[in-house]
Design an enzyme around this catalytic site. Sequence first.
Site, PDB file in Angstrom:
ATOM      1  N   THR A  13      59.354  61.693  51.372  1.00 40.58           N
ATOM      2  CA  THR A  13      60.739  61.097  51.731  1.00 40.58           C
ATOM      3  C   THR A  13      61.018  59.874  50.994  1.00 40.58           C
ATOM      4  O   THR A  13      62.141  59.601  50.886  1.00 40.58           O
ATOM      5  CB  THR A  13      60.601  60.744  53.303  1.00 40.58           C
TER       6      THR A  13
ATOM      7  N   SER B  73      55.069  66.364  50.734  1.00 37.69           N
ATOM      8  CA  SER B  73      53.696  66.326  50.618  1.00 37.69           C
ATOM      9  C   SER B  73      53.083  67.599  51.472  1.00 37.69           C
ATOM     10  O   SER B  73      52.028  67.805  51.756  1.00 37.69           O
ATOM     11  CB  SER B  73      53.011  65.171  51.230  1.00 37.69           C
ATOM     12  N   SER B  74      53.936  68.409  52.020  1.00 35.58           N
ATOM     13  CA  SER B  74      53.462  69.524  52.759  1.00 35.58           C
ATOM     14  C   SER B  74      53.123  70.426  51.825  1.00 35.58           C
ATOM     15  O   SER B  74      52.289  71.481  52.136  1.00 35.58           O
ATOM     16  CB  SER B  74      54.657  70.100  53.666  1.00 35.58           C
TER      17      SER B  74
ATOM     18  N   THR C 184      54.492  61.475  53.922  1.00 35.30           N
ATOM     19  CA  THR C 184      53.619  60.962  54.944  1.00 35.30           C
ATOM     20  C   THR C 184      52.870  62.240  55.883  1.00 35.30           C
ATOM     21  O   THR C 184      51.972  61.957  56.458  1.00 35.30           O
ATOM     22  CB  THR C 184      54.590  60.157  56.319  1.00 35.30           C
ATOM     23  N   ASP C 185      53.616  63.389  55.575  1.00 33.62           N
ATOM     24  CA  ASP C 185      53.017  64.623  56.362  1.00 33.62           C
ATOM     25  C   ASP C 185      51.502  64.649  56.097  1.00 33.62           C
ATOM     26  O   ASP C 185      50.797  65.064  57.201  1.00 33.62           O
ATOM     27  CB  ASP C 185      53.851  65.870  55.900  1.00 33.62           C
TER      28      ASP C 185
ATOM     29  N   GLN D 183      38.931  67.586  69.992  1.00 31.51           N
ATOM     30  CA  GLN D 183      40.176  67.626  69.959  1.00 31.51           C
ATOM     31  C   GLN D 183      40.888  66.125  70.378  1.00 31.51           C
ATOM     32  O   GLN D 183      41.944  65.860  70.317  1.00 31.51           O
ATOM     33  CB  GLN D 183      40.891  68.649  70.883  1.00 31.51           C
ATOM     34  N   CYS D 184      40.079  65.481  71.083  1.00 32.76           N
ATOM     35  CA  CYS D 184      40.426  64.212  71.722  1.00 32.76           C
ATOM     36  C   CYS D 184      40.580  63.303  70.451  1.00 32.76           C
ATOM     37  O   CYS D 184      39.701  63.087  69.556  1.00 32.76           O
ATOM     38  CB  CYS D 184      39.168  63.361  72.721  1.00 32.76           C
TER      39      CYS D 184
HETATM   40  N1  ASP Z   1      58.082  65.621  54.397  1.00 36.03           N
HETATM   41  C1  ASP Z   1      57.911  64.501  53.966  1.00 36.03           C
HETATM   42  C2  ASP Z   1      56.579  64.619  53.145  1.00 36.03           C
HETATM   43  O1  ASP Z   1      55.438  64.345  53.623  1.00 36.03           O
HETATM   44  C3  ASP Z   1      57.850  63.644  55.005  1.00 36.03           C
HETATM   45  C4  ASP Z   1      57.501  62.144  54.597  1.00 36.03           C
HETATM   46  O2  ASP Z   1      57.234  61.650  53.716  1.00 36.03           O
HETATM   47  O3  ASP Z   1      57.735  61.023  55.471  1.00 36.03           O
HETATM   48  O4  ASP Z   1      56.499  64.630  51.955  1.00 36.03           O
END
Ligand code: ASP
Length: 365
Positions: free
Chosen positions: A37, A81-82, A112-113, A301-302
Amino acid sequence: MTTTPAPADLPLVPVPTQADPADATAPRVLLIYTGGTVGMAVNAAGELAPMELRHLDRQMPELARLPLRVSLLSLPELIDSSNVTPADWLFLARLIGEHYADFDGFVVLHGTDTMAYSAAALSYLLENLGKPVVFTGAQLPVGASRSDAQRNLVTALEIAAARHPRANTMRVPEVGVFFNDVLIRGTRAKKVESQQFAAFKSENYPPLARAGIGLEFSDNSIRLLPAARLRVHQHLETRVAVLRLFPGITAAVVDAVLSVPGLRGCVLETYGSGNAPTTAWFTASLRGALARGVWLLNVSQCVEGRVVQGKYETSAALASLGVVGGDDITTEAAVTKLMFVLGLGLDNARTRQLLGQDLRGEITP
Ligand code: ASP
């Protein structure tokens, strides 16, 4: 991202800062841009998609005030990053290895993902790391008026350049995730938020540093290893899976996952302190997988607390079957640990030992 061209062939673009590029005393930081992002813009379809991070200096005038020499290296294929893969982690590790001697620290701009997975993977791949590798990104693109990109990136660069005031070492010779004023160990990070700026948390380990008016480093929490040559690992076993238990899970689901052809390892996401059903079919499924050579790593899972196999009757069977207890590891660090340890191709005894042992600060034994 991409695995071509070779890491050494990617161009480095100097970012104008306050430091004179000829001043050999100014710390040097390599900024590696992978996408996310932070550098996205809205495409013709109205969706956020990665774009080139050209003219970074214009978008972030704050960079001009940094007393650091910064070079920008953009990966040829920028990604959300997905879409990150283990091949991208191997490429990033090679890239850092190629430039290791020429820079004091590294900042990886990443979506961030899956940042927590990438940071954990790089922690394993870069053995004997003696320089900072700081992952950061943003919840809003750098061009947005309320973007968190400037704040995250400027401080990440400062952390990557920070030297220890008393020892002749970098201040944070670790892979970390810096976000919203907090630096978290790479193997402890978890994305917990997709709307607010505080996207990452480490539930089981204190932050390595906090940014306020000044930078406060928690030296007691930072790993300082005896100086040794960096070793860049180049193998990850990708034939792994994650199996999350839930009340009502059926034998068909468990067996479908555990009998994937060629499967080498599976993170078992269990309840509480590592507990699982004691029904005969479940135990038989696990026993069958273990007999086929599938390594099982028990992760709770906690988000807080730890796996203690044998505390309850419902986890004692797991221990006696041969499931490895994951202590307080996160799923992100567990998946990448499985990939790394199984990629080493060691014998069973050594594999079991490494899976259960703290390798990069991912568990508190
Ligand atoms: N979908 C974005 C990614 O992980 C989300 C982000 O960067 O915050 O590339």
